[in-house]
Design a protein around this motif. Structure first.
Motif, PDB file in Angstrom:
ATOM      1  N   GLY A  10       0.815  -1.196   0.000  1.00 50.81           N
ATOM      2  CA  GLY A  10       0.000   0.000   0.000  1.00 50.81           C
ATOM      3  C   GLY A  10       0.849   1.244   0.000  1.00 50.81           C
ATOM      4  O   GLY A  10       2.059   1.192  -0.226  1.00 50.81           O
ATOM      5  N   LEU A  11       0.207   2.374   0.271  1.00 51.00           N
ATOM      6  CA  LEU A  11       0.868   3.674   0.325  1.00 51.00           C
ATOM      7  C   LEU A  11       1.166   4.030   1.772  1.00 51.00           C
ATOM      8  O   LEU A  11       0.279   3.973   2.630  1.00 51.00           O
ATOM      9  CB  LEU A  11      -0.021   4.746  -0.305  1.00 51.00           C
ATOM     10  N   VAL A  12       2.408   4.409   2.054  1.00 50.39           N
ATOM     11  CA  VAL A  12       2.824   4.770   3.403  1.00 50.39           C
ATOM     12  C   VAL A  12       3.799   5.943   3.325  1.00 50.39           C
ATOM     13  O   VAL A  12       4.542   6.081   2.344  1.00 50.39           O
ATOM     14  CB  VAL A  12       3.458   3.561   4.127  1.00 50.39           C
ATOM     15  N   GLN A  13       3.796   6.798   4.359  1.00 52.74           N
ATOM     16  CA  GLN A  13       4.717   7.925   4.410  1.00 52.74           C
ATOM     17  C   GLN A  13       6.113   7.474   4.825  1.00 52.74           C
ATOM     18  O   GLN A  13       6.272   6.447   5.490  1.00 52.74           O
ATOM     19  CB  GLN A  13       4.214   8.982   5.398  1.00 52.74           C
ATOM     20  N   PRO A  14       7.152   8.221   4.433  1.00 56.63           N
ATOM     21  CA  PRO A  14       8.498   7.902   4.911  1.00 56.63           C
ATOM     22  C   PRO A  14       8.538   7.810   6.433  1.00 56.63           C
ATOM     23  O   PRO A  14       7.944   8.623   7.136  1.00 56.63           O
ATOM     24  CB  PRO A  14       9.337   9.065   4.401  1.00 56.63           C
ATOM     25  N   GLY A  15       9.242   6.792   6.929  1.00 56.17           N
ATOM     26  CA  GLY A  15       9.296   6.536   8.358  1.00 56.17           C
ATOM     27  C   GLY A  15       8.212   5.610   8.866  1.00 56.17           C
ATOM     28  O   GLY A  15       8.282   5.162  10.021  1.00 56.17           O
ATOM     29  N   LEU A  85      10.433   3.018   6.783  1.00 56.46           N
ATOM     30  CA  LEU A  85      10.436   2.937   5.327  1.00 56.46           C
ATOM     31  C   LEU A  85      10.940   4.226   4.689  1.00 56.46           C
ATOM     32  O   LEU A  85      10.687   5.329   5.183  1.00 56.46           O
ATOM     33  CB  LEU A  85       9.042   2.603   4.814  1.00 56.46           C
ATOM     34  N   LYS A  86      11.657   4.065   3.582  1.00 55.80           N
ATOM     35  CA  LYS A  86      12.244   5.156   2.824  1.00 55.80           C
ATOM     36  C   LYS A  86      11.662   5.172   1.418  1.00 55.80           C
ATOM     37  O   LYS A  86      11.223   4.138   0.914  1.00 55.80           O
ATOM     38  CB  LYS A  86      13.765   4.985   2.741  1.00 55.80           C
ATOM     39  N   PRO A  87      11.672   6.326   0.741  1.00 59.00           N
ATOM     40  CA  PRO A  87      11.183   6.366  -0.638  1.00 59.00           C
ATOM     41  C   PRO A  87      11.860   5.349  -1.551  1.00 59.00           C
ATOM     42  O   PRO A  87      11.209   4.810  -2.456  1.00 59.00           O
ATOM     43  CB  PRO A  87      11.483   7.803  -1.078  1.00 59.00           C
ATOM     44  N   GLU A  88      13.133   5.065  -1.323  1.00 58.58           N
ATOM     45  CA  GLU A  88      13.843   4.102  -2.147  1.00 58.58           C
ATOM     46  C   GLU A  88      13.394   2.658  -1.922  1.00 58.58           C
ATOM     47  O   GLU A  88      13.822   1.757  -2.649  1.00 58.58           O
ATOM     48  CB  GLU A  88      15.362   4.220  -1.955  1.00 58.58           C
ATOM     49  N   ASP A  89      12.537   2.417  -0.919  1.00 52.77           N
ATOM     50  CA  ASP A  89      11.938   1.101  -0.733  1.00 52.77           C
ATOM     51  C   ASP A  89      10.741   0.876  -1.653  1.00 52.77           C
ATOM     52  O   ASP A  89      10.215  -0.241  -1.701  1.00 52.77           O
ATOM     53  CB  ASP A  89      11.488   0.906   0.718  1.00 52.77           C
ATOM     54  N   VAL A 123       6.239   4.349  -0.968  1.00 54.70           N
ATOM     55  CA  VAL A 123       6.643   5.168   0.174  1.00 54.70           C
ATOM     56  C   VAL A 123       6.801   6.598  -0.328  1.00 54.70           C
ATOM     57  O   VAL A 123       7.730   6.908  -1.076  1.00 54.70           O
ATOM     58  CB  VAL A 123       7.944   4.661   0.802  1.00 54.70           C
ATOM     59  N   SER A 124       5.893   7.467   0.077  1.00 57.86           N
ATOM     60  CA  SER A 124       5.876   8.833  -0.435  1.00 57.86           C
ATOM     61  C   SER A 124       5.136   9.738   0.533  1.00 57.86           C
ATOM     62  O   SER A 124       4.190   9.318   1.198  1.00 57.86           O
ATOM     63  CB  SER A 124       5.197   8.885  -1.805  1.00 57.86           C
ATOM     64  N   SER A 125       5.574  10.994   0.605  1.00 59.27           N
ATOM     65  CA  SER A 125       4.891  11.992   1.400  1.00 59.27           C
ATOM     66  C   SER A 125       3.879  12.773   0.566  1.00 59.27           C
ATOM     67  O   SER A 125       3.136  13.587   1.079  1.00 59.27           O
ATOM     68  CB  SER A 125       5.895  12.959   2.028  1.00 59.27           C
TER      69      SER A 125
END
Length: 125
Positions: A10-15, A85-89, A123-125
């Motif tokens: 799914g969609l999750v924010q960094p961290g 989690l990081k954007p590069e994940d 992983v995105s803000s």
């Protein structure tokens, strides 16, 4: 029929955190290693983590300390807990079981018996 099905993306924010599941049907996971792979847009597929039937594990350096692989043989399921989690994940995550001796050593060398269909992690803000 041997089948693996991933879920939990799914969609999750960094961290943030997500837990992916890999459920097996048509066979028993007890005697197989299970690995997680991922493929990001425009990048090559890479191995992320693997757990042997005896419980030993390995991880790619980029996720050590953040991801944890585990298995619940009673539920015929393997999990990948992803923290910090990081954007590069961001990638499509796949689970797989090895051919040959059914151990992580074989899976790491590319001997794959079956793949799941994949689950998307963003992983995105």
């Amino acid at each position: 029929q041997l089948q693996l099905v991933e879920s939990g993306g799914g969609l999750v924010q960094p961290g943030g955190s997500l837990r992916l599941s890999c459920a097996a049907s048509g066979f028993t996971l007890d005697y197989y290693a299970v690995g997680w792979f991922r493929q990001a847009p425009g990048k090559e597929r890479e191995g992320v983590s693997c757990i042997n039937k005896g419980g030993s594990t390995n991880y790619v350096d980029s996720v050590k300390g953040r991801f944890t692989i585990s298995r619940d043989n009673a539920k015929n399921t393997v999990y990948l807990q992803m923290n910090s989690l990081k954007p590069e994940d961001t990638a499509v995550y796949y689970c797989a079981v090895p051919a040959r001796g059914y151990v992580c050593y074989d899976l790491d060398r590319g001997y794959v018996e079956a793949w799941g269909q994949g689950t998307l992690v963003t992983v995105s803000s």
